[in-house]
Design a protein around this motif. Sequence first.
Motif, PDB file in Angstrom:
ATOM      1  N   THR A 470       0.819  -1.225   0.000  1.00 18.39           N
ATOM      2  CA  THR A 470       0.000   0.000   0.000  1.00 18.39           C
ATOM      3  C   THR A 470       0.843   1.262   0.000  1.00 18.39           C
ATOM      4  N   GLY A 471       2.163   1.132   0.193  1.00 18.83           N
ATOM      5  CA  GLY A 471       3.024   2.297   0.328  1.00 18.83           C
ATOM      6  C   GLY A 471       3.508   2.853  -0.994  1.00 18.83           C
ATOM      7  N   ASP A 472       4.248   3.963  -0.887  1.00 20.40           N
ATOM      8  CA  ASP A 472       4.835   4.632  -2.054  1.00 20.40           C
ATOM      9  C   ASP A 472       6.096   3.880  -2.467  1.00 20.40           C
ATOM     10  N   LYS A 473       6.025   3.174  -3.575  1.00 21.87           N
ATOM     11  CA  LYS A 473       7.143   2.327  -4.004  1.00 21.87           C
ATOM     12  C   LYS A 473       8.358   3.146  -4.451  1.00 21.87           C
ATOM     13  N   LEU A 474       8.185   4.453  -4.600  1.00 16.89           N
ATOM     14  CA  LEU A 474       9.317   5.287  -5.003  1.00 16.89           C
ATOM     15  C   LEU A 474      10.076   5.835  -3.800  1.00 16.89           C
ATOM     16  N   ASP A 475       9.627   5.491  -2.601  1.00 19.82           N
ATOM     17  CA  ASP A 475      10.288   5.941  -1.370  1.00 19.82           C
ATOM     18  C   ASP A 475      11.264   4.859  -0.915  1.00 19.82           C
ATOM     19  N   ILE A 476      12.557   5.176  -0.898  1.00 26.09           N
ATOM     20  CA  ILE A 476      13.590   4.179  -0.578  1.00 26.09           C
ATOM     21  C   ILE A 476      13.455   3.671   0.849  1.00 26.09           C
TER      22      ILE A 476
END
Length: 756
Positions: A470-476
């Motif tokens: 569910t999270g932002d996949k672009l956030d490392i």
Amino acid sequence: MMGLKPNVSTLACVIPACTCLGSLDVGRSLHGLAFKSGHLSNGYLAPALVSMYAMDDNLCSARDVFESLQEKNVAVWNALIHAYKVKQKALDVFEIFRQMIRSGIQPNVVTFVCIFPACENLCDSAHGKCLHALTMKHGIGCQISVGTSLVSFYAKHGDINSAESLFDDMPDRNLLTWNSLISGYVHNRLFDESLAVLSEMQVVGLTPDPVSIISIVSACSKLKAILLGKSAHAFSEKMDFVSNLNVSNALLAFYCECHDVSSSFAIFNRMASRDIVSWNTLISGCVRTGHVEKAWELSHLMQKEEMKLDFVSLISILPGYVSIDYLLQGMSLHCYAIKMGFALDVALVNALISMYCNCGDLDSGSLLFKIMPRRDLVSWNALMTGYRNRRLDGDVLVLFHQMMEEDHNIPNDVTLINLLPSCCSQLQGKSIHAFALRRGILRDTPLLTSLLYMYTRFDDIRCSLRLFETGDKLDISLWNSLMSMHVQTKNSYKAVDAFCQLLRMGLEADHVTVMILISASAQLTITNLAHSVLSYMIRKGFEKDIAINNSLIDLYARCGNLSIARDLFNSSDEKDLVSWSVMINAYGMHGNFKAALNLLSQMELARMKPDAITYLSILSVCSHAGLVHQAKMIFRSMVEQGVSPNTEHYSCMVDLLGRRGYLHEAFEIVKGLPHLASAALLESLLGACSVQGNAEVAEGVCKILLKVDPSNSASYVMLHNTYAAAGRWTDASRVRFNMERRRLRKVPGYSLVHGS
């Protein structure tokens, strides 16, 4: 001097000059002269006088001049509107405008240009939209100045689509119009769009001015576009914009944001003049990049140059004080804040609470919290964070319940992040998860990763994986959490696979990603994987980081390749205590005890003082090699060097002495411990006594062990076997009788190999 008397035109020229020069006493004298000469009757001087008194922070006098006029023209109304706009009294501005409309005066371009900036300070955009309609009604909406004000208004209120539409429909645009759109994009965090508009502006033949540069440098700061920011800096130097204080401050903030401290200081030292913003920007930059001492020196230099620290300066410095070493400096800033009257500012007190907690003085932080006359949610979060960092989970929960009962504050994501590690059960964690969903704050990655860690702690991997999806996949940081979860659950293959996935998505690994990847590789101990990891580190420049290089040394040692581990150690330009400890431990791990002891000697020759971890590494080496004499010397040296032994050091010595037959010496160490020995340590020594048949020492150890763990049947069994091996059957029978009397049973053994 020539006997000529000033007329209205003369006064109309001189009074604005007095306003610009700040010669307000002369201006008031000219007001008196105008009154005496009867030049106030036609209202020609009124706008200049209103503006002069507004500049003197004397709105009452400005209003008196306005009210004294029998007839008020549009210029006088505009002057009064402008005066209230400058003082940021937006509601008063609109009330004056309403009175102007009711009195039958038609607003002009200047009126609207004065009012629109006041709209930007209001929460809702209704006033501005009404004014927009009025400009269309009066036929002045197409004027460049009005259109520019409207573009700025809509952009500041977040309606960037309307701002773009107005900009595109304008028949004529000037530099101010372009700057308004560029600034609007930056304000709405559309940094790439702001850069595109700047390029388009230059294509149509307009040259950026200082206002353009300030917006663009701000965009470069947020995008970390170092090369583009340096280009803007070079352009500013060429056009001599750096003499503009606001441009210099923007460049200063850019280099601080990009962690280029040396360039920040170069700009700062070249500035012809500095204001409080300049000092605070550099101080904050030093703190963010870990140069706390430089920030402290700047604060002293600032005061020497008779520039007083304000509460922003203090709030900028305090976050850098994160250890007990800085407690005295933090306390001195607290004293300064009290002296300067800042101590009641809520934001500053919150920063002081965090400082005391970070420096280990929880009592002072808690006391400061208790005596606060007014608290906000940040205050509660600051103290909760302090408790959480010290792993005082019970205090976090108590403080949270107190917050809900006393202040009725609604918890935010920071509150929940503090609560999650304190959860005693998954049910509590799920309650927090449900609250976050209900409040709509689960989109924040830090809270999402905290929930992921919570579910991992309770072995609910399925929920952790669903949260990740569910999270932002672009956030490392989200990927870091996923990899860390796999490492914690011993699924290191999946951690490496996740790393490959994030690379395929085009994400750049950060320091945390790399450390987790090395940890996963260390669990797998595959040499080819270690080679691949090392190659990636070298290509990305991570191997220059001491912590990462230390982890790589440990990785190769675990993979059995001591030569590469030593090459990495030797090639490191800078070595810390961990570097030496890891290399010593690597030799000990592979039984190369001579090399480990030689390395300790080299460390001492390099004037690197071993710490507790280093001593533990070398004692472990001695223990594995059975080097009793060397271990005694090292243990003695550790005490002489002022390093206090902890439980692990004592355990290492007791284990070595017990296995090598020095049972009495081992028992003396146990009896001399500053605290009661652990059950594991005593069982280890008791086992050595059983193997060597030393009933005397075994009896003494068993007495201590029974105090530590009275229900431990293993100690009775080992003591019984020791007596039996020594032929003391009466004592062995007595031990068995005591076991039966206490209703203790020997734990039955079991086999991990099942027959077919």
